[in-house]
Design a protein around this motif. Structure first.
Motif, PDB file in Angstrom:
ATOM      1  N   THR A 256       0.816  -1.216   0.000  1.00  0.00           N
ATOM      2  CA  THR A 256       0.000   0.000   0.000  1.00  0.00           C
ATOM      3  C   THR A 256       0.850   1.266   0.000  1.00  0.00           C
ATOM      4  O   THR A 256       0.315   2.365  -0.116  1.00  0.00           O
TER       5      THR A 256
ATOM      6  N   GLN B 100      -1.092  13.673  -1.196  1.00  0.00           N
ATOM      7  CA  GLN B 100      -1.941  12.861  -2.074  1.00  0.00           C
ATOM      8  C   GLN B 100      -1.128  11.723  -2.700  1.00  0.00           C
ATOM      9  O   GLN B 100      -1.574  10.582  -2.722  1.00  0.00           O
TER      10      GLN B 100
ATOM     11  N   ASN C  74      -0.542   8.780  -0.467  1.00  0.00           N
ATOM     12  CA  ASN C  74      -1.784   8.218   0.067  1.00  0.00           C
ATOM     13  C   ASN C  74      -2.136   8.789   1.430  1.00  0.00           C
ATOM     14  O   ASN C  74      -2.647   8.085   2.296  1.00  0.00           O
TER      15      ASN C  74
END
Length: 83
Positions: free
Chosen positions: A22, A46, A49
């Motif tokens: 992730t 952004q 994440n």
């Protein structure tokens, strides 16, 4: 949730609880120096994440910590202002 509250929550995550898949590879984060500092900060957050404390580098999970008087937001704004 305010940005400060969000960053505090992200900072408190244990590195063992992070799924490496992730995380963004730091080499893929791009900073548009033509943007104002606030927009650069938003862009970096952004791209990461929403979590600037964790990223991957050469396959390793990296957790950043910041020590000092300033808040992370202020530190990142200062760094981005000088790019």
């Amino acid at each position: 949730m305010t940005l400060e509250e969000h960053l505090k929550k992200m900072r408190e995550i244990d590195v063992r609880d992070i799924d490496p898949s992730t995380l963004v590879d730091i080499k893929d984060v791009r900073i548009d120096t033509s943007l104002p500092v606030g927009q650069r900060l938003a862009s970096v957050l952004q791209q990461m994440n929403g979590n600037p404390y964790f990223f991957r580098s050469k396959g390793l999970v990296v957790k950043c910590s910041f020590r000092g008087e300033g808040r992370l937001q202020e530190i990142l704004e200062d760094i981005l202002e000088h790019l």
